[in-house]
Write an enzyme that holds these catalytic residues in place. Structure first.
Site, PDB file in Angstrom:
ATOM      1  N   GLU A 110       0.831  -1.209   0.000  1.00 52.12           N
ATOM      2  CA  GLU A 110       0.000   0.000   0.000  1.00 52.12           C
ATOM      3  C   GLU A 110       0.868   1.263   0.000  1.00 52.12           C
ATOM      4  O   GLU A 110       0.567   2.226  -0.677  1.00 52.12           O
ATOM      5  CB  GLU A 110      -0.933   0.021   1.217  1.00 52.12           C
ATOM      6  CG  GLU A 110      -2.140  -0.895   1.081  1.00 52.12           C
ATOM      7  CD  GLU A 110      -2.879  -0.709  -0.250  1.00 52.12           C
ATOM      8  OE1 GLU A 110      -3.178   0.451  -0.609  1.00 52.12           O
ATOM      9  OE2 GLU A 110      -3.131  -1.718  -0.937  1.00 52.12           O
ATOM     10  N   SER A 196      18.856  -8.571  -9.357  1.00 58.57           N
ATOM     11  CA  SER A 196      17.696  -8.722 -10.240  1.00 58.57           C
ATOM     12  C   SER A 196      17.844  -9.771 -11.345  1.00 58.57           C
ATOM     13  O   SER A 196      16.866 -10.449 -11.658  1.00 58.57           O
ATOM     14  CB  SER A 196      17.341  -7.369 -10.874  1.00 58.57           C
ATOM     15  OG  SER A 196      16.981  -6.453  -9.879  1.00 58.57           O
ATOM     16  N   HIS A 332       2.537  -9.772  -9.468  1.00 57.25           N
ATOM     17  CA  HIS A 332       3.968 -10.090  -9.506  1.00 57.25           C
ATOM     18  C   HIS A 332       4.767  -9.091  -8.666  1.00 57.25           C
ATOM     19  O   HIS A 332       5.622  -9.457  -7.872  1.00 57.25           O
ATOM     20  CB  HIS A 332       4.461 -10.087 -10.950  1.00 57.25           C
ATOM     21  CG  HIS A 332       5.946 -10.128 -11.066  1.00 57.25           C
ATOM     22  ND1 HIS A 332       6.672 -11.251 -10.730  1.00 57.25           N
ATOM     23  CD2 HIS A 332       6.841  -9.182 -11.432  1.00 57.25           C
ATOM     24  CE1 HIS A 332       7.962 -10.985 -10.901  1.00 57.25           C
ATOM     25  NE2 HIS A 332       8.086  -9.745 -11.316  1.00 57.25           N
ATOM     26  N   SER A 333       4.470  -7.801  -8.854  1.00 57.12           N
ATOM     27  CA  SER A 333       5.147  -6.738  -8.101  1.00 57.12           C
ATOM     28  C   SER A 333       4.233  -5.523  -8.126  1.00 57.12           C
ATOM     29  O   SER A 333       3.134  -5.580  -8.695  1.00 57.12           O
ATOM     30  CB  SER A 333       6.492  -6.390  -8.741  1.00 57.12           C
ATOM     31  OG  SER A 333       6.264  -5.689  -9.961  1.00 57.12           O
TER      32      SER A 333
HETATM   33  C1  LIG Z   1      17.578 -12.531 -16.772  1.00 58.35           C
HETATM   34  C2  LIG Z   1      16.291 -11.849 -16.489  1.00 58.35           C
HETATM   35  N1  LIG Z   1      15.289 -11.902 -17.398  1.00 58.35           N
HETATM   36  C3  LIG Z   1      14.112 -11.297 -17.156  1.00 58.35           C
HETATM   37  C4  LIG Z   1      13.916 -10.601 -15.979  1.00 58.35           C
HETATM   38  C5  LIG Z   1      12.592  -9.906 -15.718  1.00 58.35           C
HETATM   39  N2  LIG Z   1      11.824 -10.654 -14.699  1.00 58.35           N
HETATM   40  C6  LIG Z   1      11.844 -10.291 -13.401  1.00 58.35           C
HETATM   41  S1  LIG Z   1      10.946 -11.321 -12.452  1.00 58.35           S
HETATM   42  C7  LIG Z   1      10.498 -12.287 -13.759  1.00 58.35           C
HETATM   43  C8  LIG Z   1       9.627 -13.497 -13.575  1.00 58.35           C
HETATM   44  C9  LIG Z   1      10.250 -14.564 -12.720  1.00 58.35           C
HETATM   45  O1  LIG Z   1       9.342 -15.593 -12.447  1.00 58.35           O
HETATM   46  P1  LIG Z   1       9.653 -16.771 -11.448  1.00 58.35           P
HETATM   47  O2  LIG Z   1      11.078 -17.151 -11.533  1.00 58.35           O
HETATM   48  O3  LIG Z   1       8.655 -17.846 -11.686  1.00 58.35           O
HETATM   49  O4  LIG Z   1       9.452 -16.136  -9.992  1.00 58.35           O
HETATM   50  P2  LIG Z   1       8.166 -15.488  -9.326  1.00 58.35           P
HETATM   51  O5  LIG Z   1       8.195 -14.009  -9.690  1.00 58.35           O
HETATM   52  O6  LIG Z   1       6.958 -16.179  -9.839  1.00 58.35           O
HETATM   53  O7  LIG Z   1       8.353 -15.658  -7.854  1.00 58.35           O
HETATM   54  C10 LIG Z   1      11.059 -11.776 -14.936  1.00 58.35           C
HETATM   55  C11 LIG Z   1      10.856 -12.373 -16.265  1.00 58.35           C
HETATM   56  C12 LIG Z   1      14.991 -10.555 -15.057  1.00 58.35           C
HETATM   57  N3  LIG Z   1      14.884  -9.923 -13.881  1.00 58.35           N
HETATM   58  N4  LIG Z   1      16.147 -11.194 -15.323  1.00 58.35           N
END
Ligand SMILES: Cc1ncc(C[n+]2csc(CCOP(=O)(O)OP(=O)(O)O)c2C)c(N)n1
Length: 446
Positions: A110, A196, A332-333
């Site tokens: 929030e 990240s 997701h965020s």
């Molecule tokens: C190498 C890379 N590619 C793409 C991203 C963008 N990104 C951030 S989180 C995410 C999804 C990750 O999903 P998952 O591993 O299933 O974890 P969850 O968020 O579901 O916990 C992506 C594609 C990134 N941070 N690093």
């Protein structure tokens, strides 16, 4: 040939050499006449067949999901009187830790929406995975996390002040305010700082585990330690997942890989992420002991991780894979609106049906260890504590500006010194444009 390598190492190394490698190397690689098994070095136990059949994933049994407690908080193993061999007090701590993360998540999500924080990610629905698995680790174990594992930090002693200092990038942040919010880290217990780029921590975890193994060989008196490495099912599609698991298997590294399979990677559902039986089925392909667990069942997660830790230390070291199933009930965020790609009713359904906090609460209530009053008072107390630390962290000064130049290399270079001097000149020339009062020591740190 390679065996001679061991000949040069100290005696302790020979004793601790993993048994499986010995068996493979000592088997004769020449084809025995009349043998029904292939003796190619690449597949030593394969049988010959005259039946030309392609193996189909769909013919394989699906990997079962281990659980101890059902969604009503009742124990399901017929012989189980107690869910785990830890005290009620300890289980209550797990519950409080899950609740703390959940309360903090609600408030900080929030706060971000109100613009008081630049970014946030909650771990709603996955608190059981992080708290339950971290409870099975020792403080000397090393952790590599992805970003949705606040419960690991909470269980390993991170305080609300630690969380808030990182989120507000103030001068008390151990990361010196350089990283995005939620990229926590700590030197002891050793939680490597989150970064990240997805999955990069997986091969790093294997390398760290290899180092721990070598340390244990050099000094058998140090307490045994493992590495626990967390990632999502989306991250497991990265090349680094392959590199990390294969090197951990071939170098016999004491690392427990913990995959949080929550059904989505941002907007990508698992059906578009992979076509095999989840992530667990891959572990077997790497020759890694593997288990799938119910991530909403903190007892199952704890038990599986504790056993995985034991196996990881067997025979000098070997990797283990745990796939913990859950559902990402949150967005997701704070940069994501998940109703753009999944039905609201699906999420509501999951929220109602099952989650790790309610499940443990039901068990605690059945034992007479928890009740409505305690729940209300605890939540209200936690809200107060979070808001208090939130306010304090928000008011705290930012780290000195100088910190932006430090730690790029071990020492500040001559070029960086010149850049700092130039920055100071600019800040002093245009004081109206740059308000540096919020930074510790203002321009004087430069
Ligand atoms: C190498 C890379 N590619 C793409 C991203 C963008 N990104 C951030 S989180 C995410 C999804 C990750 O999903 P998952 O591993 O299933 O974890 P969850 O968020 O579901 O916990 C992506 C594609 C990134 N941070 N690093």
């Amino acid at each position: 040939m390679s065996l001679s390598l061991f000949g040069r190492l100290p005696r302790a190394v020979r004793v601790l050499r993993p048994a499986r490698i010995t068996a493979r190397w000592s088997s004769s690689l020449s084809q025995r006449p009349g043998s029904d098994r292939v003796q190619f070095p690449g597949a030593v136990n394969s049988k010959f067949t005259t039946d030309m059949a392609f193996m189909k994933p769909s013919d394989m049994p699906y990997i079962p999901t281990y659980r101890v407690m059902d969604s009503d908080g009742a124990l399901v193993g017929t012989d189980k009187k107690r869910p785990v061999d830890v005290s009620d007090q300890e289980i209550l701590t797990w519950y409080r830790n899950m609740l703390t993360v959940s309360v903090m998540d609600g408030i900080m999500f929030e706060a971000q929406r109100q613009g008081r924080l630049s970014f946030y990610m909650v771990s709603a629905g996955e608190e059981g995975i992080s708290v339950g698995s971290a409870a099975a680790l020792t403080p000397d174990d090393t952790v590599f996390a992805q970003y949705r594992e606040a419960g690991v930090f909470q269980q390993r002693g991170f305080t609300l002040k630690d969380f808030m200092s990182q989120l507000f990038a103030n001068k008390n942040d151990s990361g010196k305010g350089r990283n995005m919010p939620v990229h926590y880290g700590s030197s002891y217990p050793r939680n490597h700082t989150i970064s990240s780029p997805l999955a990069t921590q997986i091969p790093q975890a294997s390398g760290a585990a290899y180092a721990l193994k070598l340390q244990a060989l050099q000094n058998p008196n140090v307490p045994s330690r493992i590495v626990a490495c967390y990632f999502g099912e989306g991250a497991a599609s990265e090349g680094d997942f392959h590199a990390g698991l294969n090197i951990a298997a071939t170098r016999s590294c004491p690392v427990v890989f913990i995959c949080r399979n929550n059904g989505y990677a941002i907007s990508t559902p698992t059906l578009e992420q992979y076509r095999g039986d989840g992530i667990a089925s891959r572990g077997l392909g790497y020759g890694i002991d593997t288990i799938r667990v119910d991530g909403n069942d903190i007892f199952a997660v704890y038990e599986a991780t504790r056993e995985a830790r034991r196996i990881a230390l067997e025979g000098g070291g070997r990797p283990v894979l745990v796939e913990a199933m859950s559902y990402r009930v949150s967005h997701h965020s704070t940069s994501d609106d998940s109703f753009a790609y999944r039905a609201r009713v699906e999420v509501e359904d999951w929220k109602r049906r099952d989650n790790p906090i309610i499940r443990l609460r039901k068990w605690l209530e059945n034992q007479g260890l928890w009740n409505e009053d305690l729940e209300r008072d605890t939540r209200s107390q936690m809200r107060k504590s979070v808001l208090q630390e939130f306010g304090a962290a928000e008011r705290e000064k930012k780290p000195p500006i100088r910190v932006a130049f430090e730690d790029v290399y071990e020492e500040v270079t001559e070029e960086q010194q010149a850049q700092m001097k130039e920055l100071r000149r600019i800040l002093e020339t245009y004081p109206e444009e740059y308000d540096v009062r919020q930074f510790e020591d203002g321009v004087n740190s430069l």
